[in-house]
Design an enzyme around this catalytic site. Structure first.
Site, PDB file in Angstrom:
ATOM      1  N   LYS A  25      20.881 -14.100  17.792  1.00 12.59           N
ATOM      2  CA  LYS A  25      20.201 -13.215  18.741  1.00 12.59           C
ATOM      3  C   LYS A  25      18.984 -12.583  18.070  1.00 12.59           C
ATOM      4  CE  LYS A  25      22.409  -9.613  20.478  1.00 12.59           C
ATOM      5  NZ  LYS A  25      23.340  -8.944  21.406  1.00 12.59           N
TER       6      LYS A  25
ATOM      7  N   GLY B   5      26.797   3.882  20.823  1.00 12.35           N
ATOM      8  CA  GLY B   5      25.352   4.099  20.839  1.00 12.35           C
ATOM      9  C   GLY B   5      24.763   4.080  19.445  1.00 12.35           C
TER      10      GLY B   5
ATOM     11  N   ARG C 252      28.961  -7.272  26.519  1.00 14.56           N
ATOM     12  CA  ARG C 252      29.766  -7.500  25.309  1.00 14.56           C
ATOM     13  C   ARG C 252      29.831  -6.242  24.451  1.00 14.56           C
ATOM     14  NH1 ARG C 252      26.678  -6.327  20.717  1.00 14.56           N
ATOM     15  NH2 ARG C 252      25.789  -8.173  19.708  1.00 14.56           N
TER      16      ARG C 252
ATOM     17  N   SER D 284      31.097   1.305  16.329  1.00 10.75           N
ATOM     18  CA  SER D 284      30.634  -0.025  16.723  1.00 10.75           C
ATOM     19  C   SER D 284      29.113  -0.119  16.623  1.00 10.75           C
ATOM     20  CB  SER D 284      31.071  -0.329  18.158  1.00 10.75           C
ATOM     21  OG  SER D 284      30.497  -1.526  18.611  1.00 10.75           O
TER      22      SER D 284
END
Length: 343
Positions: free
Chosen positions: A81, A238, A125, A311
């Protein structure tokens, strides 16, 4: 497949609108869980995000390659990506702040099976990682979901969390009423029986929630420790850039911290600022989500424990999801096929 057949293959090109609807929210969750599981099993190849930052253009480029064994709907997959983040886009050019393009390749030959827009894919995702963390780290009796932020990240989190969990109530916070109104107009019609409570006051949203998902950006924490209660699970989705922070450091200091990828979270995750200030040590991190899913470590050790999933969004989530999106697109006949190799 014989070598000659590859020379006749075409590359599928999919736009943003053509990517929407290829998978259901629960399928994104399943694919992301597979990515984390394979990571825990050591059946992946991935480096942390690469960054290119130029003073000339506020923002950055990110590069995210990965290879995963046996992802959803394929024996193996490789994807990369390319993400462009430009903070002045909306004000100066009326363009999105973030663009992303995904390249999906067949592992043995390196043949480019697809080149697709990554915007919808990424929000789904990314949101799915919050749903996966809730499955493995939240209390089993969790019934109230709080979303801190009502933009793209938490739109994906909402869709995946409500598809895979039974919530009595969902609360949504944003600084602006306009953002909340847009969220409600987009999401409530698809869930007419679900109680969704929007508010511009954090104190009306976070206290009493069982799972809190944050999807904000900025260098100043938005969520204070005084709002966090024992037994909560927090998914910090975030930030994602060095110097950004969503949570008061006191929250991290009292939590059991699980990361998506330690190498990446050190520089880009919620833990990055506290680490640089010596307010947190790497040893304070219990492990990664792959270790939790494969049973190597527990996601939660007691009902009263505050658990935190940090995350940053890892490339494995892309390579685990793209094969199924590609399969669905081919079956639906959407997109444009282009021959990339001359005969």
């Amino acid at each position: 497949m014989a070598d000659t057949s590859w020379r006749n293959r075409k590359t599928l090109i999919l736009s943003r609108s053509e990517m929407i609807g290829l998978l259901e929210p629960e399928e994104y969750v399943r694919c992301v869980e597979t990515a984390f599981r394979r990571m825990g099993e050591g059946r992946v190849f991935m480096e942390p995000k690469g960054h290119i930052v130029l003073d000339k253009y506020p923002g950055e480029w990110e590069i995210m390659p990965s290879y995963i064994e046996e992802p959803e709907a394929a024996p193996a997959a490789a994807a990369c990506k390319w993400v462009s983040i430009r903070f002045e886009n909306r004000a100066k050019f009326n363009l999105p702040t973030v663009f992303s393009i995904l390249i999906y390749t067949e592992p043995e030959t390196g043949f480019p099976l697809a080149i697709v827009d990554g915007t919808h894919h990424t929000l789904m995702r990314t949101g799915a990682s919050g749903a996966v963390s809730a499955k493995w780290m939240a209390r089993e009796d969790s019934s109230v979901l709080a979303l801190v932020g009502a933009g793209d990240v938490n739109t994906g989190a909402f869709r995946t969390c409500v598809a895979t969990h039974d919530w009595k109530e969902v609360r949504v916070w944003s600084r602006t009423r306009a953002t909340l109104d847009a969220f409600m107009a987009s999401e409530q019609p698809d869930h007419p029986d679900l109680v969704i409570k929007p508010s511009t006051v954090l104190e009306d949203v976070v206290p009493g929630a069982d799972v809190v998902v944050t999807g904000t950006t900025g260098e100043t924490p938005v969520l204070g420790n005084e709002l966090i209660e024992d037994g909560m699970h927090i998914a910090a989705l975030g930030g994602g850039l060095a110097g950004t922070q969503e949570l008061d450091v006191a929250i991290l200091q009292r939590s059991r911290i699980i990361v998506d990828d330690m190498r990446q979270c050190i520089t880009d995750g919620e833990i990055n600022v506290p680490l640089t200030r010596d307010e947190l040590q790497e040893s304070d991190v219990a492990g990664d989500i792959g270790e939790v899913i494969t049973g190597k470590i527990p996601g939660r050790t007691s009902a009263s424990e505050v658990t935190l999933f940090d995350s940053t969004g890892i490339a494995l989530q892309d390579s685990a999801t793209l094969p199924l999106e590609y399969e669905r697109a081919i079956a639906a006949g959407v997109g444009v096929e282009k021959k990339m190799i001359s005969t």
